[in-house]
Design a protein around this motif. Structure first.
Motif, PDB file in Angstrom:
ATOM      1  N   GLY A 330      30.247  11.650  27.592  1.00 26.15           N
ATOM      2  CA  GLY A 330      30.793  12.774  28.335  1.00 26.15           C
ATOM      3  C   GLY A 330      30.446  14.123  27.757  1.00 26.15           C
ATOM      4  N   ILE A 331      29.986  14.165  26.507  1.00 24.87           N
ATOM      5  CA  ILE A 331      29.689  15.443  25.857  1.00 24.87           C
ATOM      6  C   ILE A 331      28.553  16.182  26.548  1.00 24.87           C
ATOM      7  CG2 ILE A 331      28.010  14.513  24.206  1.00 24.87           C
ATOM      8  CD1 ILE A 331      29.218  16.394  22.113  1.00 24.87           C
ATOM      9  N   ASN A 332      27.691  15.439  27.256  1.00 28.25           N
ATOM     10  CA  ASN A 332      26.549  16.062  27.935  1.00 28.25           C
ATOM     11  C   ASN A 332      26.877  16.514  29.350  1.00 28.25           C
ATOM     12  OD1 ASN A 332      24.743  15.619  25.743  1.00 28.25           O
ATOM     13  ND2 ASN A 332      24.554  13.478  26.358  1.00 28.25           N
ATOM     14  N   SER A 333      28.058  16.199  29.846  1.00 27.40           N
ATOM     15  CA  SER A 333      28.418  16.591  31.213  1.00 27.40           C
ATOM     16  C   SER A 333      29.899  16.937  31.297  1.00 27.40           C
ATOM     17  CB  SER A 333      28.086  15.456  32.188  1.00 27.40           C
ATOM     18  OG  SER A 333      28.703  14.235  31.789  1.00 27.40           O
ATOM     19  N   LEU A 334      30.343  17.793  30.388  1.00 25.22           N
ATOM     20  CA  LEU A 334      31.764  18.134  30.317  1.00 25.22           C
ATOM     21  C   LEU A 334      32.248  18.932  31.521  1.00 25.22           C
ATOM     22  CD1 LEU A 334      31.982  19.067  26.525  1.00 25.22           C
ATOM     23  CD2 LEU A 334      32.874  17.013  27.630  1.00 25.22           C
ATOM     24  N   ASP A 335      31.305  19.559  32.252  1.00 22.15           N
ATOM     25  CA  ASP A 335      31.701  20.338  33.427  1.00 22.15           C
ATOM     26  C   ASP A 335      31.605  19.545  34.720  1.00 22.15           C
ATOM     27  OD1 ASP A 335      28.981  20.131  33.309  1.00 22.15           O
ATOM     28  OD2 ASP A 335      28.565  22.197  33.911  1.00 22.15           O
ATOM     29  N   LEU A 342      38.574  12.419  34.505  1.00 25.21           N
ATOM     30  CA  LEU A 342      38.851  11.400  33.497  1.00 25.21           C
ATOM     31  C   LEU A 342      39.625  11.972  32.318  1.00 25.21           C
ATOM     32  CD1 LEU A 342      38.324   8.380  32.946  1.00 25.21           C
ATOM     33  CD2 LEU A 342      36.266   9.061  31.679  1.00 25.21           C
ATOM     34  N   SER A 343      39.414  13.253  32.021  1.00 22.83           N
ATOM     35  CA  SER A 343      40.091  13.864  30.868  1.00 22.83           C
ATOM     36  C   SER A 343      41.597  14.013  31.094  1.00 22.83           C
ATOM     37  CB  SER A 343      39.475  15.237  30.566  1.00 22.83           C
ATOM     38  OG  SER A 343      39.711  16.145  31.627  1.00 22.83           O
ATOM     39  N   TRP A 344      42.072  13.823  32.318  1.00 19.84           N
ATOM     40  CA  TRP A 344      43.504  13.861  32.601  1.00 19.84           C
ATOM     41  C   TRP A 344      44.153  12.490  32.449  1.00 19.84           C
ATOM     42  CZ3 TRP A 344      46.717  17.981  33.962  1.00 19.84           C
ATOM     43  CH2 TRP A 344      46.085  19.221  34.127  1.00 19.84           C
ATOM     44  N   ILE A 345      43.343  11.443  32.324  1.00 22.08           N
ATOM     45  CA  ILE A 345      43.859  10.072  32.324  1.00 22.08           C
ATOM     46  C   ILE A 345      43.980   9.564  30.896  1.00 22.08           C
ATOM     47  CG2 ILE A 345      43.463   7.715  33.133  1.00 22.08           C
ATOM     48  CD1 ILE A 345      41.782   8.901  35.396  1.00 22.08           C
ATOM     49  N   PRO A 346      45.180   9.219  30.435  1.00 21.11           N
ATOM     50  CA  PRO A 346      45.342   8.615  29.104  1.00 21.11           C
ATOM     51  C   PRO A 346      44.772   7.196  29.100  1.00 21.11           C
ATOM     52  CG  PRO A 346      47.418   9.545  29.932  1.00 21.11           C
ATOM     53  CD  PRO A 346      46.481   9.478  31.085  1.00 21.11           C
ATOM     54  N   PRO A 347      44.200   6.736  27.987  1.00 25.59           N
ATOM     55  CA  PRO A 347      44.023   7.440  26.711  1.00 25.59           C
ATOM     56  C   PRO A 347      42.685   8.157  26.593  1.00 25.59           C
ATOM     57  CG  PRO A 347      43.471   5.147  26.424  1.00 25.59           C
ATOM     58  CD  PRO A 347      43.851   5.292  27.879  1.00 25.59           C
ATOM     59  N   PHE A 348      41.911   8.235  27.734  1.00 22.80           N
ATOM     60  CA  PHE A 348      40.595   8.874  27.687  1.00 22.80           C
ATOM     61  C   PHE A 348      40.701  10.357  27.351  1.00 22.80           C
ATOM     62  CE2 PHE A 348      40.230   5.238  30.566  1.00 22.80           C
ATOM     63  CZ  PHE A 348      39.178   4.558  29.981  1.00 22.80           C
ATOM     64  N   SER A 349      41.836  10.964  27.663  1.00 23.30           N
ATOM     65  CA  SER A 349      42.026  12.371  27.332  1.00 23.30           C
ATOM     66  C   SER A 349      41.978  12.612  25.833  1.00 23.30           C
ATOM     67  CB  SER A 349      43.364  12.865  27.898  1.00 23.30           C
ATOM     68  OG  SER A 349      44.426  12.014  27.508  1.00 23.30           O
ATOM     69  N   ALA A 350      42.283  11.593  25.023  1.00 19.74           N
ATOM     70  CA  ALA A 350      42.276  11.754  23.567  1.00 19.74           C
ATOM     71  C   ALA A 350      40.884  12.046  23.034  1.00 19.74           C
ATOM     72  CB  ALA A 350      42.845  10.505  22.888  1.00 19.74           C
ATOM     73  N   SER A 351      39.838  11.592  23.731  1.00 12.25           N
ATOM     74  CA  SER A 351      38.476  11.865  23.285  1.00 12.25           C
ATOM     75  C   SER A 351      37.810  12.978  24.085  1.00 12.25           C
ATOM     76  CB  SER A 351      37.618  10.595  23.383  1.00 12.25           C
ATOM     77  OG  SER A 351      37.499  10.171  24.733  1.00 12.25           O
ATOM     78  N   LEU A 352      38.182  13.132  25.357  1.00 13.21           N
ATOM     79  CA  LEU A 352      37.499  14.107  26.210  1.00 13.21           C
ATOM     80  C   LEU A 352      38.086  15.517  26.103  1.00 13.21           C
ATOM     81  CD1 LEU A 352      36.899  11.995  29.445  1.00 13.21           C
ATOM     82  CD2 LEU A 352      35.217  12.725  27.756  1.00 13.21           C
ATOM     83  N   MET A 353      39.397  15.636  25.952  1.00 13.13           N
ATOM     84  CA  MET A 353      39.990  16.971  25.915  1.00 13.13           C
ATOM     85  C   MET A 353      39.549  17.787  24.699  1.00 13.13           C
ATOM     86  SD  MET A 353      41.407  17.874  28.609  1.00 13.13           S
ATOM     87  CE  MET A 353      42.112  19.391  27.997  1.00 13.13           C
ATOM     88  N   PRO A 354      39.466  17.197  23.481  1.00 16.89           N
ATOM     89  CA  PRO A 354      38.921  18.004  22.376  1.00 16.89           C
ATOM     90  C   PRO A 354      37.515  18.503  22.660  1.00 16.89           C
ATOM     91  CG  PRO A 354      40.011  16.050  21.528  1.00 16.89           C
ATOM     92  CD  PRO A 354      39.952  15.881  23.016  1.00 16.89           C
ATOM     93  N   MET A 355      36.694  17.675  23.320  1.00 16.56           N
ATOM     94  CA  MET A 355      35.327  18.085  23.673  1.00 16.56           C
ATOM     95  C   MET A 355      35.351  19.254  24.659  1.00 16.56           C
ATOM     96  SD  MET A 355      33.125  15.952  22.176  1.00 16.56           S
ATOM     97  CE  MET A 355      32.941  14.255  21.625  1.00 16.56           C
TER      98      MET A 355
END
Length: 421
Positions: A330-335, A342-355
């Motif tokens: 996801g780091i290459n397509s954060l927008d 996906l960044s709103w859905i736990p637990p994926f938000s734990a890795s995507l929101m900091p990015m």
């Protein structure tokens, strides 16, 4: 034999009981040889890897060394100006004669040596080891073109400084960016990315320690002695907080050692904006670890043998790997719309929101909203794990399924049938 009730005869208060179990977990595990050796090796790998990386990447900041044979102040000045125009740091090295130039080039002390050409031939000659190419060629050709222009203007009695000023005014260019630069974005993303890697490490090691510890106590019947004075939930939280403290300490030591080493070796410069990212990484690390740790504790209560733990914990393992992959890819397509959702859905938000925070793709509402949703998910996980743990911790024999543990089915223990006749 029916499943024993887990009411227990708790004689200790909640705070006292949880703190005792937590201290027991910490002191027991940090003294093991395997724990000490593993962390020492990881420190060596992190520090050594960053030092090696600095050796191989440190050449990028070294100036381009270009030699000038004889005394030619105009050529030396032109080379320096050409380097400035190309954004390259250039060091002009004076060389006594052509023989010295060849020696310096062969030794790699200078990338190219420039000298005056023979009468009737080219105005300048270049001595190189493997041919004139790349950055050195750009600088040399730009320098010679500028020097020739200044000499031609001087012969025509035109002031080179006035001509350069007029030329600069006539060719002035204004650049407008549709997407403004985000200062220190790369540094912040690097810290967030490392935080995601450490989160997976914490889940795999810390979560594994929690579930394995529950199974060990259950197999050895130690849990039955503990529950005589401690309530099941106090035992559960003491174990999670104790192992969580160990895991967080590992994060601080390993991450801090890596950050200090990267700063000292120049691999990473840490501005104040990047340091502020550490706060976001820590918050999401704690939420992500809590979510998985309490569920791993439930998986340990559902089995009676270590061999059965892998299959019971498989859904959590797959989910944790999915969280890691979400951060890596996801780091290459954060927008993108998918990553934003996906960044709103736990637990994926734990890795995507900091990015996304590091890339500046969020606002205050999104950050607060996702944290609230993640906390709610942790509370749901606590409710699920508490029910499973209390209903399964004293059950032995066959493995308990998730549905059975949540329903609270009171099945009987497997026993050896009595022979007939």
């Amino acid at each position: 034999m029916s499943t024993p009730k887990t009411t227990g005869g708790a004689t200790l208060g909640p705070t006292r009981a949880i703190s005792l179990i937590a201290r027991r977990e910490i002191t027991t595990r940090v003294r093991t040889r395997s724990f000490l050796i593993t962390n020492a090796l990881m420190l060596v790998l992190i520090i050594g890897g960053l030092i090696v990386a600095s050796i191989f990447t440190g050449g990028d900041d070294k100036p381009e060394k270009i030699g000038v044979v004889g005394t030619n102040a105009a050529l030396s000045q032109s080379i320096t100006q050409a380097g400035t125009l190309s954004g390259t740091s250039v060091e002009v090295v004076p060389l006594a004669d052509a023989a010295t130039a060849r020696t310096q080039v062969d030794a790699g002390d200078v990338s190219v040596a420039l000298g005056t050409g023979a009468p009737g031939g080219p105005a300048y000659t270049a001595i190189t080891k493997d041919g004139l190419s790349g950055t050195s060629e750009t600088i040399v050709r730009t320098a010679l073109a500028q020097l020739a222009q200044r000499e031609a203007l001087a012969r025509s009695n035109i002031d080179p400084a006035s001509f350069a000023k007029q030329q600069q005014t006539a060719s002035a260019l204004e650049v407008t960016q549709t997407k403004p630069d985000k200062p220190d974005e790369g540094q912040r993303l690097a810290i967030a990315y490392v935080g995601v890697i450490l989160l997976l490490f914490a889940i795999m090691t810390g979560g594994g320690m929690v579930s394995a510890g529950v199974v060990e106590e259950k197999t050895s019947r130690v849990v039955e002695l503990l529950l005589a004075t401690i309530r099941p939930l106090h035992l559960l939280w003491g174990k999670i907080l104790g192992i969580g403290a160990i895991t967080f300490a590992q994060l601080v030591v390993l991450g801090g050692a890596g950050l200090i080493t990267a700063s000292v070796t120049g691999v990473l410069t840490v501005p104040s904006a990047a340091i502020s990212m550490l706060g976001a990484v820590v918050v999401w690390f704690l939420l992500g670890f809590l979510f998985f740790a309490i569920l791993y504790a439930a998986t340990g209560a559902m089995v009676s043998r270590q061999e059965e733990l892998g299959s019971t914990a498989a859904p959590l393992t797959i989910l944790s790997i999915g969280v890691l992959y979400a951060g890596i890819f996801g780091i290459n397509s954060l927008d993108s719309t998918f990553i934003k959702a996906l960044s709103w859905i736990p637990p994926f938000s734990a890795s995507l929101m900091p990015m996304r925070i590091a890339a500046g793709e969020t606002n205050t509402v999104q950050v607060v909203g996702t944290i609230v949703i993640m906390i709610a998910a942790c509370l749901v996980a606590v409710w699920v794990a508490s029910r499973v743990y209390q209903r399964s911790i004293l059950r032995t024999g066959s493995k308990v399924s998730w549905s059975e543990a949540l329903r609270g089915s009171r099945t009987t223990e497997k026993s050896t049938p009595t022979p007939v006749g």
